[in-house]
Motif scaffolding. Structure first.
Motif, PDB file in Angstrom:
ATOM      1  N   ASP A   2       0.826  -1.196   0.000  1.00  0.00           N
ATOM      2  CA  ASP A   2       0.000   0.000   0.000  1.00  0.00           C
ATOM      3  C   ASP A   2       0.871   1.261   0.000  1.00  0.00           C
ATOM      4  OD1 ASP A   2       0.944  -0.356   2.542  1.00  0.00           O
ATOM      5  OD2 ASP A   2      -0.868   0.419   3.504  1.00  0.00           O
ATOM      6  N   LEU A   3       0.240   2.368  -0.205  1.00  0.00           N
ATOM      7  CA  LEU A   3       0.937   3.647  -0.360  1.00  0.00           C
ATOM      8  C   LEU A   3       1.645   4.071   0.924  1.00  0.00           C
ATOM      9  CD1 LEU A   3       1.529   6.064  -2.172  1.00  0.00           C
ATOM     10  CD2 LEU A   3      -0.592   7.086  -1.361  1.00  0.00           C
ATOM     11  N   MET A   4       1.038   3.891   2.058  1.00  0.00           N
ATOM     12  CA  MET A   4       1.622   4.321   3.329  1.00  0.00           C
ATOM     13  C   MET A   4       2.902   3.564   3.660  1.00  0.00           C
ATOM     14  SD  MET A   4      -0.073   6.840   4.210  1.00  0.00           S
ATOM     15  CE  MET A   4       0.550   7.145   5.829  1.00  0.00           C
ATOM     16  N   SER A   5       2.995   2.309   3.270  1.00  0.00           N
ATOM     17  CA  SER A   5       4.211   1.553   3.551  1.00  0.00           C
ATOM     18  C   SER A   5       5.355   1.984   2.632  1.00  0.00           C
ATOM     19  CB  SER A   5       3.945   0.048   3.425  1.00  0.00           C
ATOM     20  OG  SER A   5       3.555  -0.264   2.099  1.00  0.00           O
TER      21      SER A   5
END
Length: 109
Positions: A2-5
């Protein structure tokens, strides 16, 4: 994934800390005050030319008193010359001791 990781904490902190702009000194207000102080004054008795003729304004102004353009307009308005309510400009002819008044009329349309 995902984007946050994918974002790292260092990237987020760098974006949040932007350099602040320096404050500009506020000299514009003092310039306006100086301009008003240096505004041209006209000493009465002077003649006034408007409406295609010389007008008698001896009842409006006091002898040997100096007037700015704004003060002249206000006094003329106070005495019923309603043309002075809009934008007015003054040209001084020194040889004749005459103020030539120009009125700016609003354009229609």
């Amino acid at each position: 994934m995902d984007l946050m990781s994918m974002l790292k904490p260092a990237d987020v902190e760098e974006k949040q800390e932007k350099p602040k702009k320096e404050a500009k000194p506020k000299a514009a207000k003092t310039d306006k005050k100086e301009a008003k102080v240096k505004e041209k004054k006209y000493k009465f008795p002077f003649g006034m030319f408007f409406n295609h003729s010389e007008q008698d304004v001896t009842h409006v102004f006091q002898d040997d008193k100096e007037y700015t353009a704004d003060e002249i307009s206000k006094e003329m308005l106070r005495h019923g010359f309603y043309d002075f309510s809009g934008s007015v400009s003054y040209d001084y002819i020194q040889d004749d001791n005459m103020l030539v008044v120009s009125f700016q009329k609003h354009a229609k349309g």
